[in-house]
Design an enzyme around this catalytic site. Sequence first.
Site, mmCIF file in Angstrom:
data_model
loop_
_atom_site.group_PDB
_atom_site.id
_atom_site.type_symbol
_atom_site.label_atom_id
_atom_site.label_comp_id
_atom_site.label_asym_id
_atom_site.label_seq_id
_atom_site.Cartn_x
_atom_site.Cartn_y
_atom_site.Cartn_z
ATOM 1 N N SER A 127 44.755 37.580 33.364
ATOM 2 C CA SER A 127 44.164 36.271 33.612
ATOM 3 C C SER A 127 43.041 35.990 32.613
ATOM 4 O O SER A 127 43.283 35.934 31.410
ATOM 5 C CB SER A 127 43.678 36.203 35.061
ATOM 6 N N ASP A 230 53.319 30.555 38.544
ATOM 7 C CA ASP A 230 51.927 30.499 38.103
ATOM 8 C C ASP A 230 51.679 29.178 37.386
ATOM 9 O O ASP A 230 52.427 28.813 36.473
ATOM 10 C CB ASP A 230 51.678 31.673 37.146
ATOM 11 N N HIS A 260 50.510 34.065 40.136
ATOM 12 C CA HIS A 260 49.351 34.500 39.371
ATOM 13 C C HIS A 260 48.632 35.625 40.114
ATOM 14 O O HIS A 260 48.451 35.574 41.325
ATOM 15 C CB HIS A 260 48.390 33.329 39.160
#
Length: 293
Positions: A127, A230, A260
Amino acid sequence: MRAGEEAHVPPLADRLPLHAVEDRTVPTPAGDVPVRIYSPVEAGSSGVLVFFHGGAFFLGSLETHDHVARNLAEETGLTIVSVGYRRAPEAAFPAGLQDCYGVVRWVAEHGDELGWDGGTLAIAGDSSGGTFVAAVAAMAHDDAIASGQSDCITHQVLFYPSLDLDFDEDRYPSLRDNAVGYGMETAGLKPFNAFYLDSGADPADPLVSPIKRADLSGLPPALVVTAEHDPLRDEGELYGRRLAEAGVPSTVSRYEGAGHGFVQHFSWIPEFARVYRETAMFLNEHRLRGVQG
């Protein structure tokens, strides 16, 4: 939110055992940076992977991603250096990025202290940690050109990276298609990243939004892992394609059914756990080919 994350960290006795896990502090031009070093086996020397945890630049820690680093160490056989970089809002941009780059430079210059074999020096992150991976790879490349030296980073691994912090819903279809119902939602991107952006991180800056870098040539080989559900999926996949178009060996791997954060939260599920094996295969493949970025 930080306390809530830390509360879910399992006790030490329940974590994957490795040969050695050591906390120490690394001196860098930006100051002393805490790191956690994972040695999977007793070995005279090995390659090194420097890991940057995710958390929208204000969450995440050495503890919340301890299990990720342990699994990476076991599967890759590399020494893992996990970076406890400074987070927003206490530390303004570019403090966290400087910490990450400083640790990579320290490994390159003092690798003998880790038993680095002088070969693989990979960087990886999930991320917002993936944001730092792309930015640090670019910084190292530019510094190498400026100094006339070789790039110290041999591989980059980005797990569902955040690469465009201009969160315009019309920019990528996945921001609309995966807007709600899959955990992290598109409407939450701006408020979650506000600490970082309000600290001086400009979304137009390629070190903040690495997909805005005009020239991606010469960067190290990349593995970009994305998740089907995501909102950030499409920018990660576009970045992988742009790397390939620039001549960078690039693999984009989409995990079907995943959302995600799956590496941090759901990698114990067998179909997601293979992300560690895929990472190891990617690192081995390019090491055997002698690709150095």
